[in-house]
Write a protein that holds these residues in place. Structure first.
Motif, PDB file in Angstrom:
ATOM      1  N   SER A 102      10.667 -23.967 -10.384  1.00  0.00           N
ATOM      2  CA  SER A 102      11.049 -22.466 -10.438  1.00  0.00           C
ATOM      3  C   SER A 102       9.575 -21.940 -10.274  1.00  0.00           C
ATOM      4  O   SER A 102       8.705 -22.473 -10.472  1.00  0.00           O
ATOM      5  N   ILE A 103       9.579 -20.704  -9.872  1.00  0.00           N
ATOM      6  CA  ILE A 103       8.502 -19.778  -9.841  1.00  0.00           C
ATOM      7  C   ILE A 103       8.898 -18.446 -10.455  1.00  0.00           C
ATOM      8  O   ILE A 103       9.987 -18.052 -10.604  1.00  0.00           O
ATOM      9  N   THR A 104       7.717 -18.109 -11.279  1.00  0.00           N
ATOM     10  CA  THR A 104       7.897 -16.683 -11.903  1.00  0.00           C
ATOM     11  C   THR A 104       6.716 -15.983 -11.538  1.00  0.00           C
ATOM     12  O   THR A 104       5.609 -16.441 -11.477  1.00  0.00           O
ATOM     13  N   ALA A 105       6.978 -14.506 -11.396  1.00  0.00           N
ATOM     14  CA  ALA A 105       5.843 -13.796 -11.155  1.00  0.00           C
ATOM     15  C   ALA A 105       6.058 -12.154 -11.368  1.00  0.00           C
ATOM     16  O   ALA A 105       7.474 -11.883 -11.615  1.00  0.00           O
ATOM     17  N   ARG A 106       4.984 -11.529 -11.901  1.00  0.00           N
ATOM     18  CA  ARG A 106       5.420 -10.155 -12.110  1.00  0.00           C
ATOM     19  C   ARG A 106       4.738  -9.236 -11.188  1.00  0.00           C
ATOM     20  O   ARG A 106       3.458  -9.329 -10.666  1.00  0.00           O
ATOM     21  N   VAL A 107       5.450  -8.286 -10.692  1.00  0.00           N
ATOM     22  CA  VAL A 107       5.002  -7.314  -9.471  1.00  0.00           C
ATOM     23  C   VAL A 107       4.693  -6.166 -10.386  1.00  0.00           C
ATOM     24  O   VAL A 107       5.466  -5.540 -11.065  1.00  0.00           O
ATOM     25  N   THR A 108       3.285  -5.682 -10.156  1.00  0.00           N
ATOM     26  CA  THR A 108       2.915  -4.464 -10.879  1.00  0.00           C
ATOM     27  C   THR A 108       2.759  -3.285 -10.251  1.00  0.00           C
ATOM     28  O   THR A 108       2.566  -2.296 -10.506  1.00  0.00           O
ATOM     29  N   ARG A 174      18.729  -4.501 -10.369  1.00  0.00           N
ATOM     30  CA  ARG A 174      18.353  -3.233 -10.953  1.00  0.00           C
ATOM     31  C   ARG A 174      17.618  -2.455 -10.063  1.00  0.00           C
ATOM     32  O   ARG A 174      16.837  -2.654  -9.288  1.00  0.00           O
ATOM     33  N   PRO A 175      18.176  -1.076  -9.963  1.00  0.00           N
ATOM     34  CA  PRO A 175      17.370  -0.037  -9.060  1.00  0.00           C
ATOM     35  C   PRO A 175      16.141   0.408  -9.650  1.00  0.00           C
ATOM     36  O   PRO A 175      15.819   0.120 -10.934  1.00  0.00           O
ATOM     37  N   GLY A 176      15.511   1.147  -8.936  1.00  0.00           N
ATOM     38  CA  GLY A 176      14.133   1.757  -9.528  1.00  0.00           C
ATOM     39  C   GLY A 176      13.129   1.273  -8.663  1.00  0.00           C
ATOM     40  O   GLY A 176      12.845  -0.014  -8.177  1.00  0.00           O
ATOM     41  N   LYS A 177      11.760   2.028  -8.815  1.00  0.00           N
ATOM     42  CA  LYS A 177      10.707   1.673  -8.085  1.00  0.00           C
ATOM     43  C   LYS A 177       9.720   0.933  -9.201  1.00  0.00           C
ATOM     44  O   LYS A 177       9.884   1.050 -10.218  1.00  0.00           O
ATOM     45  N   VAL A 178       8.879  -0.060  -8.406  1.00  0.00           N
ATOM     46  CA  VAL A 178       8.108  -0.649  -9.441  1.00  0.00           C
ATOM     47  C   VAL A 178       6.697  -0.026  -9.407  1.00  0.00           C
ATOM     48  O   VAL A 178       6.317   0.744  -8.439  1.00  0.00           O
ATOM     49  N   SER A 179       6.064  -0.259 -10.631  1.00  0.00           N
ATOM     50  CA  SER A 179       4.698   0.689 -10.785  1.00  0.00           C
ATOM     51  C   SER A 179       3.827  -0.260 -11.926  1.00  0.00           C
ATOM     52  O   SER A 179       4.673  -0.983 -12.636  1.00  0.00           O
ATOM     53  N   GLU A 180       2.813   0.180 -12.347  1.00  0.00           N
ATOM     54  CA  GLU A 180       2.021  -0.281 -13.334  1.00  0.00           C
ATOM     55  C   GLU A 180       2.765  -0.200 -14.506  1.00  0.00           C
ATOM     56  O   GLU A 180       2.828  -1.230 -15.606  1.00  0.00           O
ATOM     57  N   ARG A 181       3.496   0.981 -14.769  1.00  0.00           N
ATOM     58  CA  ARG A 181       4.043   1.201 -16.184  1.00  0.00           C
ATOM     59  C   ARG A 181       5.538   0.654 -16.329  1.00  0.00           C
ATOM     60  O   ARG A 181       5.911   0.505 -17.291  1.00  0.00           O
ATOM     61  N   SER A 182       6.068   0.557 -15.139  1.00  0.00           N
ATOM     62  CA  SER A 182       7.379  -0.391 -14.862  1.00  0.00           C
ATOM     63  C   SER A 182       7.293  -1.333 -13.948  1.00  0.00           C
ATOM     64  O   SER A 182       7.797  -1.357 -13.141  1.00  0.00           O
ATOM     65  N   PRO A 183       6.670  -2.650 -14.387  1.00  0.00           N
ATOM     66  CA  PRO A 183       6.587  -3.816 -13.625  1.00  0.00           C
ATOM     67  C   PRO A 183       7.877  -4.421 -13.509  1.00  0.00           C
ATOM     68  O   PRO A 183       8.805  -4.142 -14.268  1.00  0.00           O
ATOM     69  N   THR A 297      -4.595 -12.974 -10.435  1.00  0.00           N
ATOM     70  CA  THR A 297      -3.847 -11.623  -9.655  1.00  0.00           C
ATOM     71  C   THR A 297      -3.902 -11.945  -8.268  1.00  0.00           C
ATOM     72  O   THR A 297      -4.904 -12.135  -7.704  1.00  0.00           O
ATOM     73  N   PHE A 298      -2.576 -11.753  -7.487  1.00  0.00           N
ATOM     74  CA  PHE A 298      -2.576 -12.102  -6.168  1.00  0.00           C
ATOM     75  C   PHE A 298      -2.178 -10.713  -5.673  1.00  0.00           C
ATOM     76  O   PHE A 298      -1.419 -10.054  -5.764  1.00  0.00           O
ATOM     77  N   THR A 299      -2.926 -10.360  -4.523  1.00  0.00           N
ATOM     78  CA  THR A 299      -2.703  -9.112  -3.816  1.00  0.00           C
ATOM     79  C   THR A 299      -2.229  -9.289  -2.528  1.00  0.00           C
ATOM     80  O   THR A 299      -3.217  -9.872  -1.651  1.00  0.00           O
TER      81      THR A 299
END
Lengths: 527, 258
Positions: A102-108, A174-183, A297-299
Motif C-alpha cells: 500500500s501507499i499512503t501520502a498526505r497532500v497539503t 469527500r468534497p472540499g478543496k485541499v490546503s495547508e490547514r485542511s490537508p 516532501t515531494f512537490t
C-alpha cells in the motif's frame, strides 16, 4: 318448372371473391412506388448524396502531427482497457511493487497556472489557478505504457477526493478543496487484483472511498504519486460556425509529505516518468512535468489528463451529410402521398380498399421500408469508408465497439424510415405537397441546423434537440459524455441532450402521432 | 404590365393557400425568435452573444414558408394546368414571370416586415428578463440603433430575395414539391457544408458563396471583422443567386413548351 313453393336461389357471381387482405394492399402500394422511376431514383439519390458528402469530407480532412521540428504521421491514439481512446499524460513518481502492499501520502497543497485567451494579441496571458479537474494523488498502474490499467485515489481542483480507475470510472469521496490547514491523507492498498482507496483528514480515522478490481493485474506493478491537469476550456460565441471552443495549457503542482510505502519494493530513490510527454518544435519536451524532493516532501508538477479522450473525429463524422439526404427522403415520401390527391388516384385507391385506415398504414410500411433500405446503404457505406479515409488522411478517429458502430448505422437507417413515415403522414394531413415538405423540413432539418450551426446559445440548442423531431440525430452519437471530463458538450460538437434511442423515439413518436391523425382525418374527410 | 400584375394579384388573392402561408410566415418567424430569446440566458459575468442576430433567428424558419409560398405561386399553375390559360391570356412569358415577381415581392415585403418587427419586439421584451441587461452590456434591442436597424431591414430584404429565388427555381423545375425540396436543400446545405470542411480557407470560401450563410450575414452585428464578407456584400451574394435562378427560370419558361 318446379312447384310454386320453390324460391329462386339468389344470384351469385361465378367469379371468385377478391381478397382485401393487408398483404394485397401492401403489394399494390409497393407496385405504385416501384413503378414511378422518379421516386426510386430520388430515394437512391438520398443515399448517394449522404455517401458523397461523407467521402468529400473524409478525403478533405488532413491532419499532421509534429515530433520536435519534424512533421510526422499522427501516432495512433492510446486506448484504455475498455477499448476507448484515452488521454494518459501525467507526471509519475513511483516504485516497482511486487505482491501486495500500500501507499499512503498526505497532500497539503494544490496550486498551478492557467493560460487564458491572450488579452494582448501575441502575449501569453498566464494566471495562477487550478482547473476543476486538476488531479494529484496516489496511483497503482500496471506499466509505464500509455493506456495500461490503473487505479488511483486523488484530490481534485474543485471536485473533492475521487477514486478513479481504468479511465472511465469515477467514484466521489469527500468534497472540499485541499490546503495547508485542511490537508487530505490518501491511501491505496493492493491485495492481488483488488485495490481499495481510503481518505482521511488527520491520518488517524480513515474512510474507504471505493474498491475496484483490475482483472489480470500482474504481480509487479508501479505504485507512487502523480499529478495531472487537463487544459482550460474556453467557448466563444460567433464566428462562421456559431461557437468554437479552445483548450489552453494548464498545469498543477501538488505537495505530498508523510509518504509511506508498505510491501516489497526496492529501496533507493523514487523513479520518475513524464508519461505521454511530447516534444515541442524546439526538440525539447513540450510543457514537461517535474519533481522537487526535499526532506520527505515531494512537490510534483504535472500537465495532461488521465481520462477518456474526446474532441477528435468520431465514426459519425462522415455522416454530416445525412440532413441533406433526408430532404430527398422527405420529398419522395410526401409526393408518394400527395400524388394520389393530385391525380385523383386516391378515389380509385379508396374504392379498391374501402377500409380507409389501412391505406396510410400500407403506404407507411412501403415508404418506411424503402427509406430504411436507403439509409442502411447510405450509413453502411459512409461509416466504414469515411472512417477509413479519415484515418488514411492521418486524422485520428475515436474507436468504438462494433456494437456501437452497428447502432449508428442501423440507427441512421431507422431515422431515414421514421422521417419518411412522418413526411408521408404530413402529406396526408396537408394534402398539399409543398406545405408538407416545408413543414417536415422545418421540423426535422431546421432545428438540427439551428442547433449545430447558428448563433443559438447552447441551452436553447439543447432544448430544441429535446422537443423537436430533430432529436433523432442523437442516434448518431457514438461517444458518450463523461461527467469527470470537461469538454464543450454542445450539439455543435456532436453531443446531444438525449440518449441515442430516446432521441430516435422522439421522432418515432411524432411519426406515429402524425400517422394516427392522418388515418383519423382520412376516415372523416371526403377524399 | 399593369394588367399582368393585376391578374397575378387576383390569382394570389383568391387562390387558397396564400393567406394561411403569409400568416404562417409571420407566426413561425416570430415564434422561433421568441422561443430562442426565451431559451437564451446571459450570466452576470457577461456574454458574447450577437443579440440582434439571436432575436432575428426566426427568419431561418420563416424562409421555408416564404419558399413554399413562392414555389406555389409558380409551380401550382403547372399542377392544375392553369399555366396554359395564363400563357394564352398573356403570351409574353417574361412578363408573366415579372408580374409574379412583383406581386410576390409586395406580399413578402409586407409579411416579412410584420414578422421581423414582431421578432424584434419579442426579443426586446423577453431578453432583459434573461440577463441581457444594460449592465451586462446589452441594452434593449432598438431599431434606433444603426446595426440593429440594418439587421432588421436586411432580414426583410433577405426574405424577399428568398421568395424570388424560389420563384426562379419553381419556374425551372415546374413540379412544386421537387422545387420546394431543391430550394430548401440548397439553402440548408450550406451551413452543413461549411461545418463539413476543416480547411479554414475552404470554409471561408464556402461561406462566401453560400446563399443562406452569406445572405444572413446581413444580421451580424458583432465580430464583423472575423466574418468572410460584409453584411451588405453577403446580401449581394444572395441577390446574385436570385438573379441567376430568375434568369434560368425565365429562359426555360420562354424556351419550353408549357
Amino acid at each position: 318448372m318446379s312447384t310454386g313453393t320453390d324460391t329462386a336461389a339468389p344470384y351469385r357471381s361465378p367469379l371468385r371473391a377478391g381478397r382485401d387482405g393487408f398483404a394485397r394492399l401492401l403489394r399494390a402500394e409497393w407496385t405504385k412506388f416501384r413503378t414511378v422511376r422518379g421516386w426510386v431514383l430520388a430515394m437512391g439519390a438520398a443515399a448517394l448524396v449522404t455517401v458523397l458528402l461523407g467521402v468529400l469530407l473524409a478525403t478533405g480532412m488532413r491532419t499532421v502531427c509534429s515530433n520536435g521540428p519534424v512533421e510526422i504521421r499522427c501516432p495512433a491514439l492510446p486506448t484504455g482497457p475498455g477499448g476507448e481512446a484515452v488521454d494518459d499524460k501525467f507526471y509519475f513518481v513511483y516504485r516497482q511493487l511486487t505482491g501486495d502492499g500500500s501507499i499512503t501520502a498526505r497532500v497539503t497543497s494544490m496550486a498551478g497556472q492557467i493560460r487564458l485567451p491572450d488579452a494582448v494579441p501575441g502575449v501569453r496571458n498566464v494566471v495562477p489557478g487550478v482547473v476543476p479537474w486538476a488531479k494529484a494523488g496516489v496511483m497503482v498502474k500496471e506499466s509505464g505504457e500509455q493506456g495500461s490499467p490503473y487505479a488511483a485515489v486523488m484530490v481534485t481542483g474543485e471536485h473533492g477526493v475521487r477514486m478513479q480507475h481504468d479511465f472511465t470510472h469515477d467514484t466521489a469521496g469527500r468534497p472540499g478543496k485541499v490546503s495547508e490547514r485542511s490537508p487530505r491523507w490518501l491511501r491505496l492498498t493492493r491485495t492481488g487484483e483488488t485495490l481499495t482507496g481510503y481518505e482521511s483528514a488527520d491520518g488517524v480515522t480513515w474512510a474507504a472511498v471505493g474498491t475496484v478490481r483490475l482483472a489480470g493485474l500482474p504481480d509487479t506493478v508501479r505504485i507512487g504519486m502523480f499529478a495531472a491537469s487537463p487544459g482550460h476550456l474556453t467557448v466563444t460565441q460567433g464566428g462562421i460556425s456559431g461557437s468554437s471552443s479552445a483548450m489552453r495549457f494548464a498545469e498543477v503542482t501538488a505537495v505530498f509529505d508523510r509518504v509511506g510505502l508498505e510491501g516489497t519494493a526496492p529501496a533507493g530513490a523514487w523513479s520518475r516518468q513524464d508519461v505521454g510527454v511530447t516534444l515541442g518544435p524546439d526538440g525539447l519536451p513540450h510543457h514537461p512535468g517535474g519533481l522537487v524532493e526535499s526532506g520527505g516532501t515531494f512537490t510534483v508538477t504535472g500537465v495532461g489528463d488521465i481520462a477518456p479522450r474526446l474532441g477528435d473525429a468520431v465514426v459519425e463524422t462522415p455522416l454530416t451529410g445525412v440532413a441533406i439526404g433526408l430532404i430527398a427522403v422527405i420529398v419522395v415520401a410526401v409526393t408518394f402521398m400527395t400524388a394520389e390527391y393530385r391525380r385523383g388516384l386516391i378515389r380509385t385507391t379508396l374504392l379498391a380498399s374501402p377500409r380507409r385506415g389501412r391505406v396510410p398504414a400500407a403506404k407507411a410500411v412501403v415508404i418506411g421500408a424503402a427509406a430504411f433500405a436507403a439509409g442502411l446503404v447510405a450509413a453502411g457505406v459512409t461509416v466504414p469508408l469515411g472512417t477509413r479515409l479519415l484515418r488514411e488522411g492521418g486524422t485520428p478517429v475515436l474507436p468504438v465497439s462494433a456494437l456501437t458502430e452497428l447502432r449508428v448505422i442501423v440507427g441512421c437507417a431507422a431515422m431515414f424510415a421514421a422521417t419518411a413515415v412522418f413526411a408521408l403522414a404530413l402529406g396526408a394531413l396537408f394534402r398539399r405537397g409543398v406545405a408538407a415538405v416545408a413543414a417536415a423540413v422545418v421540423m426535422i432539418i431546421l432545428p438540427h441546423i439551428l442547433a449545430t450551426a447558428s448563433v443559438l446559445p447552447v441551452d436553447a440548442a439543447q432544448w430544441l434537440l429535446r422537443v423537436t423531431p430533430a432529436a433523432a440525430f442523437a442516434i448518431l452519437q457514438s461517444v458518450p459524455e463523461y461527467p469527470q471530463v470537461i469538454h464543450h458538450y454542445a450539439p455543435a460538437a456532436g453531443f446531444y441532450p438525449l440518449a441515442p434511442w430516446a432521441g430516435l423515439a422522439v421522432l418515432c413518436g411524432y411519426a406515429v402521432l402524425a400517422l394516427g391523425l392522418a388515418v383519423f382525418l382520412l376516415r372523416r374527410r371526403d377524399a | 404590365m399593369r394588367g399582368q400584375t393585376h391578374a397575378e394579384w387576383t390569382k394570389l388573392r383568391t387562390g387558397t393557400g396564400a393567406g394561411p402561408l403569409l400568416l404562417a410566415v409571420v407566426a413561425l418567424t416570430a415564434a422561433v425568435s421568441a422561443a430562442a430569446a426565451a431559451a437564451a440566458t446571459c450570466p452576470a459575468a457577461g456574454c458574447s452573444h450577437d443579440v440582434p442576430r439571436l432575436g432575428l433567428i426566426g427568419v431561418q424558419a420563416g424562409q421555408a414558408v416564404v419558399a413554399a409560398l413562392a414555389v406555389l405561386a409558380m409551380g401550382g399553375e403547372y399542377g392544375t394546368g392553369m399555366i396554359r390559360t395564363t400563357l394564352t391570356a398573356m403570351p409574353r412569358r417574361g412578363a408573366v414571370l415579372a408580374a409574379k415577381a412583383i406581386v410576390l415581392t409586395g406580399v413578402t415585403l409586407v409579411a416579412g416586415t410584420v414578422a421581423v418587427l414582431a421578432s424584434v419586439l419579442a426579443a426586446r421584451l423577453i431578453l432583459p428578463g434573461n440577463g441581457f441587461t444594460p449592465e451586462s452590456g446589452h441594452p434593449p434591442l432598438s431599431l434606433a440603433d444603426g446595426p440593429t436597424l440594418r439587421a432588421a431591414a436586411g432580414s426583410v430584404l433577405y426574405l424577399v430575395l428568398i421568395a424570388l429565388f424560389s420563384l426562379g427555381v419553381a419556374a425551372a423545375v415546374r413540379d412544386t414539391v421537387t422545387a420546394a425540396g431543391v430550394v430548401l436543400g440548397v439553402l440548408y446545405l450550406s451551413p452543413i457544408l461549411v461545418r463539413l470542411v476543416q480547411d479554414p480557407d475552404a470554409q471561408r470560401f464556402l461561406y462566401r458563396i453560400s446563399p443562406m450563410d452569406a445572405g444572413l450575414t446581413v444580421q451580424a452585428t458583432t465580430g464583423l471583422a472575423d466574418l468572410p464578407l460584409g453584411p451588405w456584400a453577403g446580401l449581394g451574394v444572395l441577390a446574385a443567386w436570385t438573379a441567376a435562378a430568375l434568369l434560368a427560370g425565365g429562359l426555360l419558361l420562354r424556351l419550353r413548351d408549357a
